[in-house]
Design a protein around this motif. Sequence first.
Motif, PDB file in Angstrom:
ATOM      1  N   ARG A 138       0.832  -1.215   0.000  1.00  0.00           N
ATOM      2  CA  ARG A 138       0.000   0.000   0.000  1.00  0.00           C
ATOM      3  C   ARG A 138       0.860   1.256   0.000  1.00  0.00           C
ATOM      4  O   ARG A 138       0.580   2.209  -0.734  1.00  0.00           O
ATOM      5  N   LEU A 139       1.896   1.272   0.828  1.00  0.00           N
ATOM      6  CA  LEU A 139       2.794   2.431   0.867  1.00  0.00           C
ATOM      7  C   LEU A 139       3.497   2.612  -0.473  1.00  0.00           C
ATOM      8  O   LEU A 139       3.645   3.740  -0.949  1.00  0.00           O
ATOM      9  N   THR A 140       3.904   1.513  -1.079  1.00  0.00           N
ATOM     10  CA  THR A 140       4.557   1.581  -2.390  1.00  0.00           C
ATOM     11  C   THR A 140       3.611   2.148  -3.435  1.00  0.00           C
ATOM     12  O   THR A 140       3.989   3.002  -4.236  1.00  0.00           O
ATOM     13  N   GLU A 141       2.366   1.682  -3.413  1.00  0.00           N
ATOM     14  CA  GLU A 141       1.347   2.203  -4.339  1.00  0.00           C
ATOM     15  C   GLU A 141       1.153   3.704  -4.175  1.00  0.00           C
ATOM     16  O   GLU A 141       1.093   4.447  -5.163  1.00  0.00           O
ATOM     17  N   GLU A 142       1.017   4.129  -2.941  1.00  0.00           N
ATOM     18  CA  GLU A 142       0.804   5.559  -2.672  1.00  0.00           C
ATOM     19  C   GLU A 142       2.002   6.385  -3.133  1.00  0.00           C
ATOM     20  O   GLU A 142       1.835   7.462  -3.713  1.00  0.00           O
ATOM     21  N   LEU A 143       3.197   5.879  -2.906  1.00  0.00           N
ATOM     22  CA  LEU A 143       4.397   6.591  -3.337  1.00  0.00           C
ATOM     23  C   LEU A 143       4.456   6.679  -4.858  1.00  0.00           C
ATOM     24  O   LEU A 143       4.784   7.730  -5.417  1.00  0.00           O
ATOM     25  N   GLN A 144       4.106   5.605  -5.530  1.00  0.00           N
ATOM     26  CA  GLN A 144       4.096   5.613  -6.997  1.00  0.00           C
ATOM     27  C   GLN A 144       3.060   6.594  -7.522  1.00  0.00           C
ATOM     28  O   GLN A 144       3.304   7.291  -8.506  1.00  0.00           O
TER      29      GLN A 144
END
Length: 87
Positions: free
Chosen positions: A70-76
């Motif tokens: 989820r954090l990776t998605e938000e950062l992307q």
Amino acid sequence: MFETTTYISDSLDMLNQLSDRLDHIPYMPQEQVLGLITSGAIIIDEILNGYDPQLLTVEEAQFILRMNARLTEELQEISGTLGENHE
């Protein structure tokens, strides 16, 4: 390396609170979102590098993996938005 379940429990509680805050991302300024992402990355890093993984339950490990994704998605998503703003 921390070995007590209290530290793991505290870290997972912080990660759970962060998860609740991530639900409000659409209403937050990007700087605040980046702060949440950074906080989450630090918590996850602490869990993964500071604790014996065998102390985690399957559910806890799955929660950590979901939060990392989820954090990776938000950062992307933010990275894409920032790129659009600078073009």
